[in-house]
Design an enzyme around this catalytic site. Sequence first.
Site, short mmCIF file in Angstrom:
data_model
loop_
_atom_site.label_atom_id
_atom_site.label_comp_id
_atom_site.label_asym_id
_atom_site.label_seq_id
_atom_site.Cartn_x
_atom_site.Cartn_y
_atom_site.Cartn_z
N THR A 118 0.82 -1.22 0.00
CA THR A 118 0.00 0.00 0.00
C THR A 118 0.85 1.27 0.00
O THR A 118 2.00 1.26 0.47
CB THR A 118 -0.89 -0.01 1.27
OG1 THR A 118 -1.53 1.24 1.39
CG2 THR A 118 -0.08 -0.25 2.54
N ASP A 119 0.25 2.36 -0.46
CA ASP A 119 0.94 3.67 -0.39
C ASP A 119 1.02 4.17 1.05
O ASP A 119 1.78 5.10 1.34
CB ASP A 119 0.23 4.70 -1.28
CG ASP A 119 -1.25 4.92 -0.96
OD1 ASP A 119 -1.76 4.31 0.00
OD2 ASP A 119 -1.89 5.72 -1.68
N GLU A 120 0.23 3.57 1.95
CA GLU A 120 0.22 4.08 3.34
C GLU A 120 1.57 3.89 4.04
O GLU A 120 1.82 4.53 5.06
CB GLU A 120 -0.90 3.40 4.14
CG GLU A 120 -2.26 3.66 3.53
CD GLU A 120 -3.42 3.46 4.49
OE1 GLU A 120 -3.20 3.36 5.71
OE2 GLU A 120 -4.55 3.40 3.99
N TYR B 94 -1.93 -0.45 11.00
CA TYR B 94 -2.06 -1.14 9.69
C TYR B 94 -0.84 -0.85 8.82
O TYR B 94 -0.18 -1.77 8.33
CB TYR B 94 -3.34 -0.70 8.98
CG TYR B 94 -3.35 -1.04 7.50
CD1 TYR B 94 -3.47 -2.36 7.06
CD2 TYR B 94 -3.22 -0.04 6.51
CE1 TYR B 94 -3.45 -2.68 5.70
CE2 TYR B 94 -3.21 -0.35 5.17
CZ TYR B 94 -3.33 -1.67 4.76
OH TYR B 94 -3.30 -1.98 3.42
N LYS C 209 2.14 -3.31 7.35
CA LYS C 209 2.41 -3.51 5.91
C LYS C 209 3.85 -3.12 5.60
O LYS C 209 4.53 -3.79 4.81
CB LYS C 209 1.44 -2.68 5.06
CG LYS C 209 0.00 -3.15 5.06
CD LYS C 209 -0.22 -4.53 4.46
CE LYS C 209 -0.06 -4.58 2.96
NZ LYS C 209 -0.45 -5.92 2.42
P1 NAD Z 1 -9.74 -7.53 2.05
O1 NAD Z 1 -9.80 -7.30 3.51
O2 NAD Z 1 -10.96 -7.30 1.23
O3 NAD Z 1 -9.27 -9.03 1.75
C1 NAD Z 1 -8.26 -9.67 2.49
C2 NAD Z 1 -8.38 -11.16 2.23
O4 NAD Z 1 -7.30 -11.82 2.92
C3 NAD Z 1 -9.68 -11.78 2.76
O5 NAD Z 1 -10.23 -12.65 1.81
C4 NAD Z 1 -9.24 -12.55 4.01
O6 NAD Z 1 -10.05 -13.66 4.31
C5 NAD Z 1 -7.83 -12.94 3.63
N1 NAD Z 1 -6.95 -13.19 4.79
C6 NAD Z 1 -6.80 -12.40 5.89
N2 NAD Z 1 -5.91 -12.95 6.74
C7 NAD Z 1 -5.48 -14.10 6.15
C8 NAD Z 1 -4.54 -15.10 6.52
N3 NAD Z 1 -3.88 -15.04 7.68
N4 NAD Z 1 -4.32 -16.14 5.68
C9 NAD Z 1 -5.00 -16.22 4.50
N5 NAD Z 1 -5.92 -15.31 4.11
C10 NAD Z 1 -6.14 -14.26 4.92
O7 NAD Z 1 -8.54 -6.65 1.52
P2 NAD Z 1 -8.28 -5.98 0.09
O8 NAD Z 1 -8.81 -4.61 0.12
O9 NAD Z 1 -8.71 -6.92 -0.96
O10 NAD Z 1 -6.70 -5.87 0.13
C11 NAD Z 1 -5.87 -6.89 -0.42
C12 NAD Z 1 -4.42 -6.49 -0.27
O11 NAD Z 1 -4.19 -5.27 -0.94
C13 NAD Z 1 -3.97 -6.27 1.17
O12 NAD Z 1 -2.67 -6.77 1.31
C14 NAD Z 1 -3.99 -4.76 1.34
O13 NAD Z 1 -3.05 -4.36 2.30
C15 NAD Z 1 -3.59 -4.32 -0.06
N6 NAD Z 1 -4.07 -3.00 -0.47
C16 NAD Z 1 -5.40 -2.70 -0.43
C17 NAD Z 1 -5.84 -1.46 -0.88
C18 NAD Z 1 -7.30 -1.06 -0.88
O14 NAD Z 1 -7.62 0.07 -1.20
N7 NAD Z 1 -8.22 -1.96 -0.56
C19 NAD Z 1 -4.91 -0.52 -1.37
C20 NAD Z 1 -3.56 -0.86 -1.35
C21 NAD Z 1 -3.15 -2.11 -0.92
O1 DAU Z 2 -4.22 3.89 0.48
C1 DAU Z 2 -4.40 2.51 0.38
C2 DAU Z 2 -5.25 2.02 1.52
O2 DAU Z 2 -6.58 2.44 1.26
C3 DAU Z 2 -5.20 0.51 1.71
O3 DAU Z 2 -3.90 0.12 2.04
C4 DAU Z 2 -6.18 0.06 2.80
O4 DAU Z 2 -6.20 -1.37 2.87
C5 DAU Z 2 -7.55 0.56 2.45
O5 DAU Z 2 -8.46 0.24 3.48
C6 DAU Z 2 -7.54 2.08 2.22
O6 DAU Z 2 -7.29 2.79 3.46
P1 DAU Z 2 -8.07 4.13 3.87
O7 DAU Z 2 -8.03 4.25 5.33
O8 DAU Z 2 -7.64 5.28 3.05
O9 DAU Z 2 -9.56 3.68 3.34
P2 DAU Z 2 -11.01 3.87 4.00
O10 DAU Z 2 -12.01 3.49 2.95
O11 DAU Z 2 -11.12 3.25 5.33
O12 DAU Z 2 -11.09 5.45 4.18
C7 DAU Z 2 -10.95 6.34 3.07
C8 DAU Z 2 -11.00 7.77 3.63
O13 DAU Z 2 -12.33 8.01 4.10
C9 DAU Z 2 -10.10 7.99 4.81
O14 DAU Z 2 -9.57 9.30 4.75
C10 DAU Z 2 -11.01 7.85 6.03
C11 DAU Z 2 -12.34 8.33 5.50
N1 DAU Z 2 -13.54 7.70 6.08
C12 DAU Z 2 -13.58 6.33 6.14
C13 DAU Z 2 -14.67 5.68 6.68
C14 DAU Z 2 -14.73 4.18 6.74
C15 DAU Z 2 -14.60 8.46 6.54
O15 DAU Z 2 -14.57 9.70 6.45
N2 DAU Z 2 -15.68 7.82 7.07
C16 DAU Z 2 -15.76 6.47 7.18
O16 DAU Z 2 -16.78 5.96 7.72
#
Ligand code: NAD
Ligand code: DAU
Length: 355
Positions: free
Chosen positions: A135-137, A161, A165
């Site tokens: 992630t960019d975080e 988190y 990562k």
């Molecule tokens: P998600 O929470 O929707 O999915 C995570 C999946 O991993 C689930 O299916 C869960 O059951 C599985 N999992 C969790 N712990 C596990 C374990 N110990 N062993 C096997 N499986 C396990 O998450 P996502 O949004 O699909 O994110 C996927 C990946 O991408 C993550 O590594 C996250 O950090 C990264 N990522 C997500 C975002 C985003 O915006 N969602 C952005 C950047 C990076």
């Molecule tokens: O940047 C990549 C990341 O993006 C991933 O690594 C994470 O897995 C993914 O969850 C996401 O993180 P964020 O914290 O940015 O996503 P989230 O959807 O939780 O929140 C997006 C923005 O919205 C953030 O600034 C917090 C805000 N927010 C979120 C929720 C859930 C609200 O204002 N209200 C809310 O109820």
Amino acid sequence: MKTILVTGGAGFIGSCYVLMAVKQGFRVINLDKLTYSGNMDNLSSLVGNENHIFVQGDIGNYELVQYLCKTYQPDYVVNFAAESHVDRSIIDPEAFVRTNVLGTSILLRAVKDWYDLLDNNSALQQNFRFLHVSTDEVYGALKPGDPAFTEKTAFAPNSPYSASKASSDHFVRAYFETYGFPCLITNCSNNYGPRQFPEKLIPLVTLNALKRQKLPVYGTGENIRDWLHVEDHCDAIHLVLEKGKIGETYCIGGNSERTNIEVVRTICQILDELCPHQDGKYEELIHFVTDRLGHDFRYAINCTKIKNELGWSPKHNFTDGLKATVKWYLDNKAWVENVQSGEYRRWIDKNYLHR
Ligand code: NAD
Ligand code: DAU
């Protein structure tokens, strides 16, 4: 036919990647623990497809990962499995250490121990790749005028988190530097699209609005995220897997920075158009609530490296992509109903009741 061991392939991004890989003719072994965010409904279109083999299990189970590698001899491993929600990490950091740090470390060791026993001259050993999705975080937070993150930006994670990562990224890097294990890392911005667990902003706001519930915006709503369509992300991952240089990191972003309040208002406008409500405009449901602890102000990705070296840039524009995404949640009522289960309700109460 090439085989990919995908971890976390029942989650939001992992399932998009699995669907895409099977469609492109790969055999996928999908190892997923099925935590609260893992959802077999995401993979329902693959039921009966012999090129998708689902295994419920933990990336931290060394014996299981070894067994899968020995049995299926994967050409690639792509690691999506993680605890992924920042707000949950603030409440329960250890769950993030267990999967994101320890789990990734054990996964790496199990795959490497199998890989080390392959014949040095075999095509399998020579072409094998391990791609870690991050992630960019990990780069921390930007101020309004700061240049976007690049692969050279120093790590400065701010939440449990992102700290977990960042740690997992360091382990992957260390496996390349120490053992020459053929790893790649991708760091990407906020994904949106179909099948996202509705704890995240876009599906949460969409589904709350449809139920005429409050739309919780943290703080002032001025925080900025760089939105990337999940299909663009998966295309980029696959390109890095096949064409990326081992040991390297690639940043992936959507070139679509928006404030949270802009995103929430746009969702409201889309809903006003697609399903107008007699009680009033959806914007009237917006509710500013207590901010997230340590809330990162802005993320933005500079994707010059992946564009110049591999020819990738995002295809979706955010306006159309967001509209199609909202429509997907409107059109998939059964998916929505199933995902809003007991565990989901518990989380919503825990995070929002006293905010
Ligand atoms: P998600 O929470 O929707 O999915 C995570 C999946 O991993 C689930 O299916 C869960 O059951 C599985 N999992 C969790 N712990 C596990 C374990 N110990 N062993 C096997 N499986 C396990 O998450 P996502 O949004 O699909 O994110 C996927 C990946 O991408 C993550 O590594 C996250 O950090 C990264 N990522 C997500 C975002 C985003 O915006 N969602 C952005 C950047 C990076
Ligand atoms: O940047 C990549 C990341 O993006 C991933 O690594 C994470 O897995 C993914 O969850 C996401 O993180 P964020 O914290 O940015 O996503 P989230 O959807 O939780 O929140 C997006 C923005 O919205 C953030 O600034 C917090 C805000 N927010 C979120 C929720 C859930 C609200 O204002 N209200 C809310 O109820």
